[in-house]
Each structure stands twice: as structure tokens, then as C-alpha cells.
Design a protein around this motif. Sequence first.
Motif, PDB file in Angstrom:
ATOM      1  N   GLU A   1       0.830  -1.209   0.000  1.00 53.83           N
ATOM      2  CA  GLU A   1       0.000   0.000   0.000  1.00 53.83           C
ATOM      3  C   GLU A   1       0.864   1.259   0.000  1.00 53.83           C
ATOM      4  O   GLU A   1       0.539   2.257  -0.645  1.00 53.83           O
ATOM      5  CB  GLU A   1      -0.926  -0.022   1.210  1.00 53.83           C
ATOM      6  CG  GLU A   1      -2.004  -1.102   1.115  1.00 53.83           C
ATOM      7  CD  GLU A   1      -2.749  -1.305   2.416  1.00 53.83           C
ATOM      8  OE1 GLU A   1      -3.908  -1.760   2.363  1.00 53.83           O
ATOM      9  OE2 GLU A   1      -2.179  -1.016   3.495  1.00 53.83           O
ATOM     10  N   ILE A   2       1.998   1.223   0.722  1.00 55.02           N
ATOM     11  CA  ILE A   2       2.907   2.372   0.738  1.00 55.02           C
ATOM     12  C   ILE A   2       3.508   2.587  -0.646  1.00 55.02           C
ATOM     13  O   ILE A   2       3.551   3.713  -1.160  1.00 55.02           O
ATOM     14  CB  ILE A   2       4.012   2.161   1.789  1.00 55.02           C
ATOM     15  CG1 ILE A   2       3.419   2.217   3.199  1.00 55.02           C
ATOM     16  CG2 ILE A   2       5.113   3.211   1.644  1.00 55.02           C
ATOM     17  CD1 ILE A   2       4.394   1.852   4.297  1.00 55.02           C
ATOM     18  N   VAL A   3       3.967   1.506  -1.282  1.00 59.24           N
ATOM     19  CA  VAL A   3       4.552   1.614  -2.623  1.00 59.24           C
ATOM     20  C   VAL A   3       3.501   2.069  -3.629  1.00 59.24           C
ATOM     21  O   VAL A   3       3.791   2.868  -4.540  1.00 59.24           O
ATOM     22  CB  VAL A   3       5.188   0.272  -3.039  1.00 59.24           C
ATOM     23  CG1 VAL A   3       5.582   0.281  -4.513  1.00 59.24           C
ATOM     24  CG2 VAL A   3       6.412  -0.020  -2.181  1.00 59.24           C
TER      25      VAL A   3
ATOM     26  N   ARG B   1      -0.030   1.632 -10.936  1.00 58.01           N
ATOM     27  CA  ARG B   1      -0.227   1.048  -9.615  1.00 58.01           C
ATOM     28  C   ARG B   1       0.274  -0.398  -9.604  1.00 58.01           C
ATOM     29  O   ARG B   1      -0.270  -1.248 -10.299  1.00 58.01           O
ATOM     30  CB  ARG B   1      -1.713   1.091  -9.257  1.00 58.01           C
ATOM     31  CG  ARG B   1      -2.071   0.629  -7.857  1.00 58.01           C
ATOM     32  CD  ARG B   1      -3.559   0.863  -7.629  1.00 58.01           C
ATOM     33  NE  ARG B   1      -3.984   0.504  -6.292  1.00 58.01           N
ATOM     34  CZ  ARG B   1      -4.417  -0.719  -5.953  1.00 58.01           C
ATOM     35  NH1 ARG B   1      -4.487  -1.673  -6.881  1.00 58.01           N
ATOM     36  NH2 ARG B   1      -4.799  -0.963  -4.716  1.00 58.01           N
ATOM     37  N   PRO B   2       1.318  -0.706  -8.828  1.00 62.63           N
ATOM     38  CA  PRO B   2       1.854  -2.072  -8.822  1.00 62.63           C
ATOM     39  C   PRO B   2       0.943  -3.034  -8.060  1.00 62.63           C
ATOM     40  O   PRO B   2       0.146  -2.621  -7.211  1.00 62.63           O
ATOM     41  CB  PRO B   2       3.196  -1.912  -8.110  1.00 62.63           C
ATOM     42  CG  PRO B   2       2.996  -0.734  -7.218  1.00 62.63           C
ATOM     43  CD  PRO B   2       2.068   0.196  -7.947  1.00 62.63           C
ATOM     44  N   THR B   3       1.084  -4.300  -8.375  1.00 66.35           N
ATOM     45  CA  THR B   3       0.294  -5.321  -7.690  1.00 66.35           C
ATOM     46  C   THR B   3       1.111  -6.071  -6.649  1.00 66.35           C
ATOM     47  O   THR B   3       0.569  -6.815  -5.841  1.00 66.35           O
ATOM     48  CB  THR B   3      -0.263  -6.338  -8.705  1.00 66.35           C
ATOM     49  OG1 THR B   3       0.826  -6.923  -9.442  1.00 66.35           O
ATOM     50  CG2 THR B   3      -1.215  -5.643  -9.678  1.00 66.35           C
ATOM     51  N   SER B   4       2.435  -5.880  -6.667  1.00 61.46           N
ATOM     52  CA  SER B   4       3.310  -6.516  -5.682  1.00 61.46           C
ATOM     53  C   SER B   4       4.637  -5.776  -5.662  1.00 61.46           C
ATOM     54  O   SER B   4       5.108  -5.299  -6.701  1.00 61.46           O
ATOM     55  CB  SER B   4       3.545  -7.992  -6.023  1.00 61.46           C
ATOM     56  OG  SER B   4       4.507  -8.560  -5.139  1.00 61.46           O
ATOM     57  N   ILE B   5       5.268  -5.683  -4.497  1.00 66.95           N
ATOM     58  CA  ILE B   5       6.571  -5.033  -4.415  1.00 66.95           C
ATOM     59  C   ILE B   5       7.691  -5.968  -4.870  1.00 66.95           C
ATOM     60  O   ILE B   5       8.843  -5.551  -4.967  1.00 66.95           O
ATOM     61  CB  ILE B   5       6.872  -4.527  -2.989  1.00 66.95           C
ATOM     62  CG1 ILE B   5       7.072  -5.696  -2.010  1.00 66.95           C
ATOM     63  CG2 ILE B   5       5.786  -3.591  -2.508  1.00 66.95           C
ATOM     64  CD1 ILE B   5       7.606  -5.288  -0.664  1.00 66.95           C
TER      65      ILE B   5
ATOM     66  N   VAL C   1       9.006  -0.465  -9.567  1.00 62.88           N
ATOM     67  CA  VAL C   1       8.757  -0.999  -8.229  1.00 62.88           C
ATOM     68  C   VAL C   1      10.074  -1.199  -7.486  1.00 62.88           C
ATOM     69  O   VAL C   1      10.205  -0.840  -6.308  1.00 62.88           O
ATOM     70  CB  VAL C   1       7.962  -2.318  -8.308  1.00 62.88           C
ATOM     71  CG1 VAL C   1       7.939  -2.994  -6.941  1.00 62.88           C
ATOM     72  CG2 VAL C   1       6.546  -2.064  -8.778  1.00 62.88           C
ATOM     73  N   SER C   2      11.066  -1.750  -8.174  1.00 62.12           N
ATOM     74  CA  SER C   2      12.374  -1.971  -7.545  1.00 62.12           C
ATOM     75  C   SER C   2      13.009  -0.649  -7.127  1.00 62.12           C
ATOM     76  O   SER C   2      13.604  -0.546  -6.050  1.00 62.12           O
ATOM     77  CB  SER C   2      13.306  -2.712  -8.508  1.00 62.12           C
ATOM     78  OG  SER C   2      12.796  -3.989  -8.822  1.00 62.12           O
TER      79      SER C   2
END
Length: 261
Positions: free
Chosen positions: A5-7, A18-22, A30-31
Motif C-alpha cells: 500500500e505504501i509503494v 499502480r503495482p500489484t506486488s513489491i 517498483v524496484s
Amino acid sequence: MNALEIVQQISLTLGLPRPTSITDPNDPNVSRILGALNRASEEIVRAHDWQNLVSPCTFTTSNQDGVGGYWYDDRNSIGGYYVKDLAQDFDYFLTDYIYDATDSRRINSSTLDRRDMDFATGRSSGGRYFVFFQNSICFMPAIPAGHKITFYYKSKWSVRDSNPSSSADDETMFRFKEYFDSDLDETYLNEQLLIRGALWKYKSERGLDYAESYRDYEKYLNQIKNQDALRRRVGQARPCGSNLDIPFDPVTGAILPWGQA
């Protein structure tokens, strides 16, 4: 808010998808955001003695090596000494003593170094002491098996482990880890401060104009530090230079289990 949620919030602010996983290996943004988030977390931890990073540690001594600690006996000393490894996130003690709940007594710190341990353990009278060395605490003379020992320390990590069983040690109540690496990880730091810190770091590292973001971060950091400083202080708990909040019995001065202050 968890790490994902923070990312996602940082990505939204930056105008990124909007990413789905970090841990998505196919999304380079994302990285980069995750790296900026972890570096911001490290910086914020060092910026202030945060009350939320106070961690209790409770363990029970055992007469078996590796269970609670390690016994060391020497024919030239009386009683030997007992060594307990500290948690990986240990930064510093918050008091100059540790509490033995079984005997209802303080174990005071000592300035003795390892060369003096035989002398300390060979004393036929006097109190019990502890010294700190090599990320361990050494009790002299050795504490008998079955004693419950409690102390509080400042953690140098700020991420709440989403899988605490992987880092569980003794009876410590809080589980810290160094970096965000799972979607469900949470933080002990102020989330909005962390987002602001990651934003200016991301922009700086990508060669973007980060001046306004940095000013916003610095202003909010000072605000949160002041709010944290207004929380209850324990005046007698500052021999190690800390202002952090530790629960004590006001009559006996004993360290209390977390939540019983």
C-alpha cells in the motif's frame, strides 16, 4: 498501511502505474521505489530516538548451552559466567541495568572488559553484573537456570516482520527486520513520513527535481519528531543517553512487562 500500500501510494504520487506486488520482477519502477523506501527508512531511524522502536526482550536461563544462552565455567573462577546473544536489531540498552524477575533484583552494568571476567566471577561476595561485548551480554557470576530476565533496548530496524516465526527469538514480543521485502510487511515509523522520505529519494536518484519534495519531508520530519518528543519520558531511564519510554514500577523501580506500566 503495509509495504504494498505504501509503494502504491508513492507510485500514484509519481504518476506511475499502480503495482500489484513489491516483488514484481517485471516492473523496474517498483524496484526503484522499494529501494528508495528502504533507504528512507534507514535514514529516519537514525534521525531520532523513536518511541516505537523500543523493544522488550525476555528470556529464561537454561542449563543447556544454546537454550537461552551459553555457560562458561573455568577452574580459576567461582560460578563461571553466562553469555546471552543479543538480537540482530539491537542498537543499545535503554538502562544501565537488567532485571531478574525471578529474584526481583537488578543486575547492574559493569565497565569490566573481558580481561577482568575471571576476577569478577571469582569474587566470593558482591552483586551480579553484566557487560556488553561482541553483540552479546555476559552475566557474572552465572545466573542459575530457570531465571526470567527482562531488558529493553532500542532497535536499529523499523520494519514489522509479516512472518514473525522466521525471526522469533526467545520470548521477545516485537519482531523487527531491516528492510521491506514482502507485500504485507508494515513499519513502526510514521507512514506518511516514510512516504515523503521515499518520494524525495526516488526523485533525487532519478535525476528529477526533488527540492520541493525534500522541503516537505524535512518539515514533516521535524513535526513528527516534536510530537514523538512530547510522549512520556522516564527520567531515571537515561544512563545510556536515551530518552526512550520504558515501563517501570514506580515503587520498586523494576522493569515491567510491556503493557503493564
